[in-house]
Design a protein around this motif. Structure first.
Motif, PDB file in Angstrom:
ATOM      1  N   PRO A  40       1.966   9.799  -3.429  1.00 15.72           N
ATOM      2  CA  PRO A  40       1.618   8.583  -4.160  1.00 15.72           C
ATOM      3  C   PRO A  40       2.404   8.433  -5.456  1.00 15.72           C
TER       4      PRO A  40
ATOM      5  N   SER B  37       0.459   3.361 -10.151  1.00 12.07           N
ATOM      6  CA  SER B  37       0.691   1.916 -10.075  1.00 12.07           C
ATOM      7  C   SER B  37       1.282   1.338 -11.363  1.00 12.07           C
TER       8      SER B  37
ATOM      9  N   GLU C 147       0.859  -1.192   0.000  1.00  9.49           N
ATOM     10  CA  GLU C 147       0.000   0.000   0.000  1.00  9.49           C
ATOM     11  C   GLU C 147       0.895   1.243   0.000  1.00  9.49           C
TER      12      GLU C 147
ATOM     13  N   THR D 134      -4.284   8.512   0.923  1.00  6.61           N
ATOM     14  CA  THR D 134      -3.987   7.728   2.115  1.00  6.61           C
ATOM     15  C   THR D 134      -5.266   7.397   2.865  1.00  6.61           C
TER      16      THR D 134
ATOM     17  N   GLY E 153       0.959  10.306   4.224  1.00  3.97           N
ATOM     18  CA  GLY E 153       1.255   9.627   2.968  1.00  3.97           C
ATOM     19  C   GLY E 153       2.497  10.123   2.251  1.00  3.97           C
TER      20      GLY E 153
ATOM     21  N   HIS F  25      -4.239   3.074  -5.320  1.00  4.90           N
ATOM     22  CA  HIS F  25      -4.826   4.241  -4.657  1.00  4.90           C
ATOM     23  C   HIS F  25      -3.866   5.429  -4.678  1.00  4.90           C
ATOM     24  N   TYR F  26      -4.442   6.615  -4.766  1.00  5.52           N
ATOM     25  CA  TYR F  26      -3.654   7.845  -4.699  1.00  5.52           C
ATOM     26  C   TYR F  26      -3.803   8.543  -3.351  1.00  5.52           C
TER      27      TYR F  26
ATOM     28  N   GLN G 188       0.712   4.203  -1.091  1.00  6.11           N
ATOM     29  CA  GLN G 188       0.116   5.528  -0.852  1.00  6.11           C
ATOM     30  C   GLN G 188       0.177   5.905   0.624  1.00  6.11           C
TER      31      GLN G 188
END
Length: 65
Positions: free
Chosen positions: A51, A54, A8, A41, A47, A38-39, A10
């Motif tokens: 980010p 992906s 994860e 948090t 975060g 995900h962008y 982000q």
């Protein structure tokens, strides 16, 4: 049984952090490495450093693993 790693990033991981985990995943013989897309948090974390995308991250990791 297949074992996989899911990250994860982000939540505050850098590309270099992901590269270390991806290489460790490969070296340990796991079957796959995944990362979220995900962008934003979750929770009260900032975060940082921010980010990463992906698909771009996975493309870079493919070259380096």
């Amino acid at each position: 049984m297949e074992l996989r790693i899911f990250t994860e990033p982000q939540m505050g991981a850098t590309y270099q952090d992901l590269l270390k985990v991806a290489k460790a995943t490969e070296d340990a013989g796991y079957d796959a490495f995944f990362r979220s897309d995900h962008y934003l948090t979750m929770g009260d974390r900032d975060g940082l450093p921010g980010p990463t995308d992906s698909w771009v991250t996975l493309a870079g990791l493919t070259v380096q693993t």
